[in-house]
Design an enzyme around this catalytic site. Structure first.
Site, short mmCIF file in Angstrom:
data_model
loop_
_atom_site.label_atom_id
_atom_site.label_comp_id
_atom_site.label_asym_id
_atom_site.label_seq_id
_atom_site.Cartn_x
_atom_site.Cartn_y
_atom_site.Cartn_z
N ASP A 118 0.72 -1.39 0.54
CA ASP A 118 0.50 -0.05 0.43
C ASP A 118 1.30 0.85 0.13
O ASP A 118 1.21 2.26 -0.36
CB ASP A 118 -1.59 0.00 1.04
N CYS A 131 0.98 4.84 11.57
CA CYS A 131 0.97 5.31 10.44
C CYS A 131 -0.41 6.59 11.75
O CYS A 131 -1.64 7.14 9.96
CB CYS A 131 0.22 3.69 9.86
N ASP A 134 9.08 3.10 8.61
CA ASP A 134 7.88 3.18 9.82
C ASP A 134 7.66 1.73 10.30
O ASP A 134 7.74 1.39 11.39
CB ASP A 134 7.55 3.88 10.24
#
Length: 374
Positions: A220, A366, A226
């Site tokens: 995605d 996120c 991260d």
């Protein structure tokens, strides 16, 4: 809202490390049925757990749409602020502003001029051809709205960049991935050296370390850093790892480990690399996929898809680590052990049910965005 000309470094700003003190944390509120299963009811419970956990250590503001404001207000603790800010989805690491700070330079400087926000361009992780959804017009306004609410000056930038694609140590070093920042669906008109120059000018770093790839299955975002690794202090990183040589993640982890072993940070320090084993592998079930409303407005969520699950995707709060727990007891427990040893002065808080977030493409880091204290 004050719009600042030139670059943050021109004005003496830099992006601080995540472990530096925060004034608050910003979180979105999930609702879109074509990404969050069963109308996001399960995800909302987990977002509430995350917000409640962080709010024990710092202030939290949750941004919800007009349609969801009352629902969010009813679910969240009373001391968590809920404001009405609409977005196309709730990934505030990527659609929220990147905050930068500077030391006081003169007696005339007041607090509001010691912090600013960067308004990067957002294109839904790849634009109309490769992005996760086809309308990101509301996401593109979130940075401006947050900075306006807080009366914080804004730097705008035409470069496409998401907050999850960068990590900094606050002392001049940035880590990113070639898989994401050099992807043709982000800034095809910019070379690697040009992108690096922009990172230095806007984040206040002197050295950029480029990992070739991010976490396996993180399609995605095209391999956000991260999910792959993060700084834990200057000169030390946590790296997503697997001991299973048959797992495609093994090659990526070895590749990153080798790179960290061969480079130094901006201050000439060699890296200490701490391995943090991934769970699973985990895959989306038939039931989970069936709960997502499939339409042409967003990428489909298909059964059997490997989930981009990583314990590196945690949030550093003031004195706490807010960490995902995926229901894989062996590796959940190991993650808490490693994080507790790595951050001996922080309370490690595991969030049960974090699988609900990763089903839609990300995790705790996120969905959060720290605002530095000044």
């Amino acid at each position: 809202m004050m719009h600042l000309e030139n670059t943050p470094t021109f004005h003496g700003f830099h992006m601080p490390a995540e472990w530096e003190p925060h004034s608050q944390c910003w979180i979105g509120w999930p609702e879109r049925a074509d990404n969050w299963r069963d109308g996001a009811v399960h995800a909302q419970l987990v977002f509430t757990r995350v917000a409640a956990a962080i709010s024990r250590f710092e202030k939290v503001t949750v941004c919800a749409s007009s349609a969801q404001w009352e629902n969010a207000r009813n679910q969240l603790p009373d001391h968590v602020r809920v404001v009405e800010i609409s977005s196309n989805d709730s990934w505030f690491r990527d659609i929220g502003p990147t905050f930068v700070v500077r030391r006081e330079t003169s007696k005339s400087d007041d607090a509001e001029h010691r912090i600013a926000g960067i308004d990067w361009t957002f294109n839904s992780w790849g634009g109309l051809e490769d992005g996760c959804y086809c309308d990101w017009s509301l996401d593109s306004l979130v940075k401006k709205k947050i900075l306006d609410v807080e009366r914080i000056p804004r730097f705008s930038h035409s470069m496409v960049l998401e907050g999850g694609s960068i990590h900094v140590d606050g002392e001049g070093t940035c880590i990113t991935t070639e898989e994401c920042l050099l992807n043709k669906n982000r800034n095809p008109h910019l070379s690697k050296s040009q992108i690096e120059d922009e990172l230095k000018a806007y984040l206040g770093v002197r050295k950029v370390i480029w990992l070739p790839r991010g976490l396996y299955g993180d399609d995605d975002t095209n391999g956000h850093v991260d999910n792959m690794c993060c700084f834990v202090r200057p000169g030390a990183v946590l790296l997503s790892w697997t001991d299973d040589k048959t797992d495609p993640q093994y090659e990526r982890s070895e590749e990153a480990y080798s790179l960290f072993s061969s480079v130094t940070d901006a201050n000439g320090r060699k890296f200490e690399v701490i391995k943090l084993h991934v769970p699973g592998p985990l895959y989306m079930t038939e039931k989970e996929a069936a709960g997502v409303f499939q339409d042409d407005g967003a990428k489909p969520r298909l059964p059997g898809t490997r989930l981009a699950a990583s314990y590196v995707n945690f949030y550093i709060a003031n004195g706490a680590i807010i960490a995902p727990q995926f229901g894989d007891k062996k590796w959940d427990d190991e993650a808490i052990r490693v994080l507790s040893k790595t951050f001996p002065h922080h309370e490690v808080v595991g969030i049960e049910g974090s699988r609900e977030i990763v089903l839609s493409g990300g995790n705790i880091h996120c969905i959060t965005q720290q605002q530095p204290a000044i």
